[in-house]
Design a protein around this motif. Structure first.
Motif, PDB file in Angstrom:
ATOM      1  N   GLU A  69     -43.443  -4.555  10.808  1.00 42.07           N
ATOM      2  CA  GLU A  69     -42.617  -3.838  11.514  1.00 42.07           C
ATOM      3  C   GLU A  69     -41.098  -3.731  11.655  1.00 42.07           C
ATOM      4  OE1 GLU A  69     -43.068  -6.940  15.471  1.00 42.07           O
ATOM      5  OE2 GLU A  69     -43.891  -4.734  15.701  1.00 42.07           O
ATOM      6  N   ASN A  70     -40.710  -4.923  10.617  1.00 40.53           N
ATOM      7  CA  ASN A  70     -39.371  -5.153  10.793  1.00 40.53           C
ATOM      8  C   ASN A  70     -38.813  -4.934   9.411  1.00 40.53           C
ATOM      9  OD1 ASN A  70     -38.884  -6.116  13.619  1.00 40.53           O
ATOM     10  ND2 ASN A  70     -40.280  -7.857  12.973  1.00 40.53           N
ATOM     11  N   ARG A  71     -39.633  -4.448   8.668  1.00 47.33           N
ATOM     12  CA  ARG A  71     -39.165  -4.085   7.057  1.00 47.33           C
ATOM     13  C   ARG A  71     -37.690  -3.378   6.928  1.00 47.33           C
ATOM     14  NH1 ARG A  71     -43.544  -0.882   7.780  1.00 47.33           N
ATOM     15  NH2 ARG A  71     -43.265   1.398   7.852  1.00 47.33           N
ATOM     16  N   LYS A  72     -37.428  -2.678   7.879  1.00 46.62           N
ATOM     17  CA  LYS A  72     -35.859  -1.997   7.650  1.00 46.62           C
ATOM     18  C   LYS A  72     -35.064  -3.330   7.620  1.00 46.62           C
ATOM     19  CE  LYS A  72     -36.815   2.466   9.090  1.00 46.62           C
ATOM     20  NZ  LYS A  72     -36.643   3.323  10.393  1.00 46.62           N
ATOM     21  N   ILE A  73     -35.122  -4.273   8.424  1.00 48.85           N
ATOM     22  CA  ILE A  73     -34.214  -5.464   8.628  1.00 48.85           C
ATOM     23  C   ILE A  73     -34.517  -6.308   7.508  1.00 48.85           C
ATOM     24  CG2 ILE A  73     -33.802  -7.477  10.065  1.00 48.85           C
ATOM     25  CD1 ILE A  73     -34.362  -5.831  12.630  1.00 48.85           C
ATOM     26  N   HIS A  74     -35.722  -6.481   7.209  1.00 50.02           N
ATOM     27  CA  HIS A  74     -35.945  -7.404   6.172  1.00 50.02           C
ATOM     28  C   HIS A  74     -35.385  -6.698   4.763  1.00 50.02           C
ATOM     29  CE1 HIS A  74     -39.576  -9.106   8.452  1.00 50.02           C
ATOM     30  NE2 HIS A  74     -38.423  -9.795   8.673  1.00 50.02           N
ATOM     31  N   PHE A  75     -35.482  -5.480   4.549  1.00 54.45           N
ATOM     32  CA  PHE A  75     -34.926  -4.879   3.487  1.00 54.45           C
ATOM     33  C   PHE A  75     -33.359  -4.892   3.486  1.00 54.45           C
ATOM     34  CE2 PHE A  75     -38.897  -2.492   2.600  1.00 54.45           C
ATOM     35  CZ  PHE A  75     -39.069  -3.022   1.238  1.00 54.45           C
ATOM     36  N   VAL A 115     -23.970  -4.370  11.450  1.00 58.84           N
ATOM     37  CA  VAL A 115     -24.265  -3.118  12.114  1.00 58.84           C
ATOM     38  C   VAL A 115     -25.817  -2.662  11.978  1.00 58.84           C
ATOM     39  CG1 VAL A 115     -23.490  -0.795  12.732  1.00 58.84           C
ATOM     40  CG2 VAL A 115     -21.830  -2.787  12.449  1.00 58.84           C
ATOM     41  N   LEU A 116     -25.909  -2.549  10.682  1.00 58.88           N
ATOM     42  CA  LEU A 116     -27.350  -2.111  10.432  1.00 58.88           C
ATOM     43  C   LEU A 116     -28.524  -2.947  10.934  1.00 58.88           C
ATOM     44  CD1 LEU A 116     -26.959  -0.977   6.531  1.00 58.88           C
ATOM     45  CD2 LEU A 116     -27.354   0.400   8.453  1.00 58.88           C
ATOM     46  N   ILE A 117     -28.524  -4.149  10.951  1.00 57.35           N
ATOM     47  CA  ILE A 117     -29.410  -4.947  11.453  1.00 57.35           C
ATOM     48  C   ILE A 117     -29.676  -4.877  12.998  1.00 57.35           C
ATOM     49  CG2 ILE A 117     -30.121  -7.276  11.999  1.00 57.35           C
ATOM     50  CD1 ILE A 117     -29.180  -8.079   9.024  1.00 57.35           C
ATOM     51  N   LEU A 118     -28.358  -4.842  13.540  1.00 52.97           N
ATOM     52  CA  LEU A 118     -28.153  -4.657  15.181  1.00 52.97           C
ATOM     53  C   LEU A 118     -28.875  -3.143  15.530  1.00 52.97           C
ATOM     54  CD1 LEU A 118     -27.285  -5.362  17.967  1.00 52.97           C
ATOM     55  CD2 LEU A 118     -25.210  -4.274  17.422  1.00 52.97           C
ATOM     56  N   LEU A 122     -32.002  -2.776  17.945  1.00 58.20           N
ATOM     57  CA  LEU A 122     -32.170  -2.009  19.057  1.00 58.20           C
ATOM     58  C   LEU A 122     -33.498  -0.937  19.195  1.00 58.20           C
ATOM     59  CD1 LEU A 122     -28.338  -1.421  19.609  1.00 58.20           C
ATOM     60  CD2 LEU A 122     -29.817  -3.145  20.811  1.00 58.20           C
ATOM     61  N   LEU A 123     -33.654  -0.388  18.022  1.00 53.02           N
ATOM     62  CA  LEU A 123     -34.621   0.434  17.893  1.00 53.02           C
ATOM     63  C   LEU A 123     -36.038  -0.203  18.018  1.00 53.02           C
ATOM     64  CD1 LEU A 123     -32.985   3.091  15.294  1.00 53.02           C
ATOM     65  CD2 LEU A 123     -33.259   3.387  17.834  1.00 53.02           C
ATOM     66  N   ASN A 124     -36.152  -1.312  17.686  1.00 51.99           N
ATOM     67  CA  ASN A 124     -37.480  -2.088  17.535  1.00 51.99           C
ATOM     68  C   ASN A 124     -37.676  -2.870  18.686  1.00 51.99           C
ATOM     69  OD1 ASN A 124     -39.556  -3.280  16.617  1.00 51.99           O
ATOM     70  ND2 ASN A 124     -38.912  -3.509  14.595  1.00 51.99           N
ATOM     71  N   GLU A 125     -38.750  -3.132  19.161  1.00 53.33           N
ATOM     72  CA  GLU A 125     -39.311  -3.890  20.279  1.00 53.33           C
ATOM     73  C   GLU A 125     -39.870  -5.024  19.478  1.00 53.33           C
ATOM     74  OE1 GLU A 125     -38.377  -3.570  23.282  1.00 53.33           O
ATOM     75  OE2 GLU A 125     -37.054  -2.065  22.780  1.00 53.33           O
ATOM     76  N   GLY A 126     -39.850  -5.488  18.461  1.00 50.72           N
ATOM     77  CA  GLY A 126     -40.538  -6.569  17.739  1.00 50.72           C
ATOM     78  C   GLY A 126     -39.718  -7.846  17.864  1.00 50.72           C
ATOM     79  N   GLU A 127     -39.810  -8.856  17.018  1.00 50.66           N
ATOM     80  CA  GLU A 127     -39.120 -10.139  16.943  1.00 50.66           C
ATOM     81  C   GLU A 127     -37.683  -9.961  17.167  1.00 50.66           C
ATOM     82  OE1 GLU A 127     -39.881 -12.635  14.088  1.00 50.66           O
ATOM     83  OE2 GLU A 127     -40.282 -11.002  12.305  1.00 50.66           O
ATOM     84  N   PHE A 128     -37.090  -8.968  16.653  1.00 54.77           N
ATOM     85  CA  PHE A 128     -35.802  -8.724  16.855  1.00 54.77           C
ATOM     86  C   PHE A 128     -35.211  -8.081  17.817  1.00 54.77           C
ATOM     87  CE2 PHE A 128     -36.328  -9.594  12.324  1.00 54.77           C
ATOM     88  CZ  PHE A 128     -35.239 -10.407  12.026  1.00 54.77           C
TER      89      PHE A 128
END
Length: 323
Positions: A69-75, A115-118, A122-128
């Motif tokens: 679910e956090n693959r965008k941040i991981h990528f 900024v991208l990670i933030l 903010l768009l994800n309710e997971g571990e971030f």
């Protein structure tokens, strides 16, 4: 039974991938930089800070890229890591100079990554999830900041003048955190978000977090001599400092389960280590620069933060983190 074996195998592979990146890449580039001196110690530190999260990201993507679910941040972490490596190779080959490398990383790559990670967080309710449980730890953060200030005052005893203007500008400095967050989140996602709970499950809450502090400090080895200029005394102070910070940040993470809170605390530590005029040599940890008041500051922080080991969150029978 087969599922348990498969999960254990995947967990072991996650550990291996994490340590290959967090330690293997860190020490390899650090040793090469120590020999070739192709980038400054400060830039090497920024590169190192992104590696723990990159290691976790690669491990998570490897485990199950489709259900991550956090693959965008991981990528984002992995992509910026690749960019950093390419730039380092360009620097080694002489295609770019050191000034261009430092300017590009500090003013383009790192802010964009942060900024991208933030945004993704903010768009994800997971571990971030950025907003999780800040209220739960507000008093702990206040105690933490007051203790850092007190430690800074102790280290500056004897100074003719102590500039406290940073207290007024601290909210402004917090804004800079969002442009540098990838570096501080990069460390905290690796140490607290990935490794801490695993260490505590193996060794217990208290011993686990102390071992984590030791592992965390050993990881700094590539910049012991290029940034901190340590000797035996300086190294001992480094280990005490890192263990004390591991205790307090680990406590807040267990209480909030919010990795952004940990990243902010890490940012605050770095900020307060340089704002006092007497800390101008805070990166020179050797007998020529360490003062007796500096030693007292480290001992003071270690004693205060170690008291948190007595809280209920470090009890052995407490197995879950805050939701």
């Amino acid at each position: 039974m087969l599922n348990n074996i498969d999960n254990r195998s995947r967990n072991i592979k996650e550990y291996i991938l994490f340590f290959i990146v967090a330690y293997g890449v860190c020490w390899s580039v650090g040793i090469l930089n120590y020999c070739k001196k192709f980038m400054s110690g400060d830039l090497m530190a920024i590169f190192m800070m992104t590696l723990p999260a990159t290691g976790v990201s690669i491990a998570k993507l490897y485990r199950n890229i489709n259900k991550d679910e956090n693959r965008k941040i991981h990528f984002t972490f992995v992509g910026c890591f690749v960019c950093f490596i390419v730039l380092i190779l360009f620097r080694i080959r002489g295609i770019i100079d050191e000034n261009f490398l430092e300017m590009f990383i500090c003013y383009i790559l790192l802010p964009i990554e942060s900024v991208l990670i933030l945004i993704f967080a903010l768009l994800n309710e997971g571990e971030f999830n950025f907003g999780r449980n800040w209220k739960n730890v507000k008093w702990d953060l206040i105690i933490f900041i007051i203790t850092l200030i007190a430690g800074g005052i102790i280290s500056n005893v004897g100074m003719e003048f102590i500039d406290f203007s940073f207290i007024v500008t601290f909210p402004i400095n917090f804004l800079f955190f969002f442009l540098q967050g990838a570096a501080f989140l990069g460390e905290e996602y690796g140490w607290r978000g990935f490794l801490q709970e695993k260490m505590q499950r193996k060794c217990g809450k208290r011993i686990g977090v102390i071992f984590l502090g030791i592992i965390w400090e050993i990881w700094h080895m590539p910049i012991w001599f290029s940034v901190y200029h340590v000797d035996g005394v300086g190294l001992a102070l480094r280990f005490l400092s890192t263990m004390s910070f591991a205790i307090i940040i680990g406590f807040v993470y267990m209480k909030s389960n919010n990795i952004w809170v940990c990243a902010f605390m890490h940012y605050s530590i770095n900020l307060f280590s340089t704002v006092f005029p007497g800390n101008i040599n805070s990166y020179n940890l050797n007998v020529e620069h360490i003062t007796s008041y500096g030693v007292v500051e480290v001992l003071f922080l270690f004693v205060v933060f170690s008291l948190f080991l007595c809280t209920k969150y470090y009890k052995k029978d407490k197995s879950s983190y805050s939701e």
